[in-house]
Enzyme design. Structure first.
Site, PDB file in Angstrom:
ATOM      1  N   ARG A  41       0.822  -1.215   0.000  1.00  0.00           N
ATOM      2  CA  ARG A  41       0.000   0.000   0.000  1.00  0.00           C
ATOM      3  C   ARG A  41       0.859   1.269   0.000  1.00  0.00           C
ATOM      4  NH1 ARG A  41      -5.184  -1.563   3.820  1.00  0.00           N
ATOM      5  NH2 ARG A  41      -6.417  -2.387   2.096  1.00  0.00           N
ATOM      6  N   LYS A 202     -17.764 -14.229   4.523  1.00  0.00           N
ATOM      7  CA  LYS A 202     -19.044 -13.567   4.747  1.00  0.00           C
ATOM      8  C   LYS A 202     -19.773 -13.212   3.473  1.00  0.00           C
ATOM      9  CE  LYS A 202     -18.660 -12.208   9.284  1.00  0.00           C
ATOM     10  NZ  LYS A 202     -17.827 -11.591  10.237  1.00  0.00           N
ATOM     11  N   GLY A 379      -8.195  -8.691   1.263  1.00  0.00           N
ATOM     12  CA  GLY A 379      -7.045  -8.849   2.151  1.00  0.00           C
ATOM     13  C   GLY A 379      -6.622 -10.302   2.308  1.00  0.00           C
ATOM     14  N   GLY A 402     -13.217  -4.072   0.704  1.00  0.00           N
ATOM     15  CA  GLY A 402     -14.560  -3.501   0.740  1.00  0.00           C
ATOM     16  C   GLY A 402     -14.806  -2.465  -0.347  1.00  0.00           C
TER      17      GLY A 402
END
Ligand code: ADP
Ligand code: MG
Length: 423
Positions: A41, A202, A379, A402
């Site tokens: 990043r 999820k 991730g 996200g």
């Protein structure tokens, strides 16, 4: 979407520029000091930083790190990142231990053209996540121009992402532009067959993106914990498997994700035929067999066949489905090898345990080998491809989880909206 681009900013010379980066990087302790464990990043921001230096700008970097919950936590200081920029990336960077303070003003006045100052973790201030107008104004008062170089935080309406842009001109950095371009291409005209591979824990995080990408995808392959919702919806037993019933995001509470999966199965029943035209299939596939055990730490596993009509299997009643089974792996591999475009998010099993890493590794290798244009993100998905040392084998690895899923779901990202040119 047309973004205000930093390279098109008029009059950049000698300006003070505040750049919102995403330096939410993993740290580790080494010889009693915190050091950066993975700097992807940080690397993502280098092009913009160098561009600003070439234009003699004074550069202020702002970021969050972890979840300090609105108060100063020494272990979540950004000081190790300033050190990393200076020592590892050859970008001499000063550090301020304050997010906002009078001292910051003088530190900024002392900056010479091309010099860099990193401020302390924005989330040490409760106002950051609340998009507090005073905090936004204070940050804006430090600079002439604002740049968003934090695509992965752009789905958050925080002070440093949204509020700040009300006070000074706001632009997209090079990495934000790259993320937007790559992800937009997926939504526009992907070369077909376009195979979407979705896994992870999820379903609530992913289902909107699946619904939207489903419009352009030729085939959706489902694995991981998400597959359990589909198996259940398909009338199969999932025993003790992980099945999301309480989403982390309370806005999504009360949604029945087995029902959602069932609707997706129903809507996609029409047979699709891949490139070579020899396999008619429904558009959404989920496992026909799984590797299961009594718990995710177990090293004793068994294969459970799910394709035969579901008789009662009392001997499996304590089982959790933790990875794809061998027949599913072969089926998915075959589909992946025919694809021209592939998007992948979410591990196919509990890959952290070698016993359940086979599905994720096999799919990761098939995607790398496919010759398709390959885009992946998330991730844990990135952690998985690192584990298998495949990270250089894909066309594009998005740092965002996200934010990229929200983007692919067709949602408006607040951090990008403020960079958009309204005609
Ligand atoms: P990403 O970060 O790539 O978006 P997620 O956070 O959605 O991925 O999911 C990653 C997690 O999902 C991993 O920690 C993995 O152990 C877990 N997982 C994968 N398959 C299963 C499964 N069958 N049951 C429970 N957890 C699973
Ligand atoms: Mg994750």
């Amino acid at each position: 979407m047309k973004l205000n681009l930093i390279q098109e900013a008029a009059d950049l010379q000698d300006k003070t520029v505040i750049v919102r980066v995403d330096y939410n990087v993993p740290l580790k302790e080494q010889d009693g000091q915190m050091v950066v464990r993975n700097d992807k990043r940080i690397q993502d921001s280098v092009k913009t930083i160098n561009f600003l230096r070439e234009n003699n700008c004074r550069i202020i970097l702002i970021s969050h790190l972890g979840r300090p919950g609105g108060e100063a936590k020494p272990e979540l200081s950004l000081a190790p990142v300033a050190k990393h920029l200076t020592e590892k990336l050859n970008l001499a960077t000063k550090f301020s231990p304050d997010v906002v303070s009078d001292k910051n003003k003088s530190l900024i006045e002392e900056l010479r053209p091309g010099e860099i100052l990193l401020l302390e973790n924005l989330r040490f201030k409760p106002g950051e996540k609340k998009n507090n107008p005073q905090l936004a104004e204070q940050l804006a008062s430090y600079a002439d121009i604002y740049v968003n170089e934090a695509f992965s935080t752009s789905h958050r309406a925080h002070a440093s992402m949204v509020g700040i842009s009300k006070h000074i001109p706001a632009y997209a950095g090079f990495h934000v532009q790259q993320e937007v371009n790559q992800l937009s291409k997926l939504l526009e005209e992907p070369e077909t067959p376009f195979v979407m591979v979705i896994g992870g824990a999820k379903i609530s995080d992913k289902v909107e993106a699946v619904k939207n990408l489903d419009q352009v995808a030729s085939l959706v392959l489902v694995g991981g914990g998400v597959a359990n919702n589909f198996l259940k919806a398909g009338g199969l037993e999932t025993h003790k498997s992980y099945l999301e019933d309480k989403p982390a995001d309370e806005k999504k509470e009360g949604v029945d994700y087995v029902k959602v999966a069932g609707e997706l199965i129903e809507e996609n029943k029409t047979e699709k035929i891949l490139k070579d035209g020899y396999i008619p299939l429904p558009k959404i596939l989920y496992p026909i067999d799984v590797k299961a055990a009594e718990n995710p730490e177990s090293d004793v596993a068994e294969i459970i066949n799910l394709s035969t009509g579901m008789e009662d299997t009392p001997e499996d009643k304590d089982m959790m489905y933790l990875d794809l089974g061998p027949r599913t792996i072969r089926l998915y591999q075959e589909m992946i090898l025919q694809a021209r475009t592939i998007f992948w998010n979410g591990p196919m099993g509990v890959f952290e345990n070698d016993e359940f890493a086979e599905g994720t590794e096999a799919i990761a290798r098939a995607i790398a080998k496919s010759g398709a244009k390959t885009i992946l993100g998330g991730g844990d998905t990135i952690a998985a491809i690192k584990k298998f040392e495949l990270e250089d084998r894909y066309d594009y690895v998005s740092s965002a989880g996200g934010a990229s899923l929200d983007f692919l779901a067709g949602k408006e990202l607040p951090g990008l909206k403020v960079l958009t040119i309204t005609e």
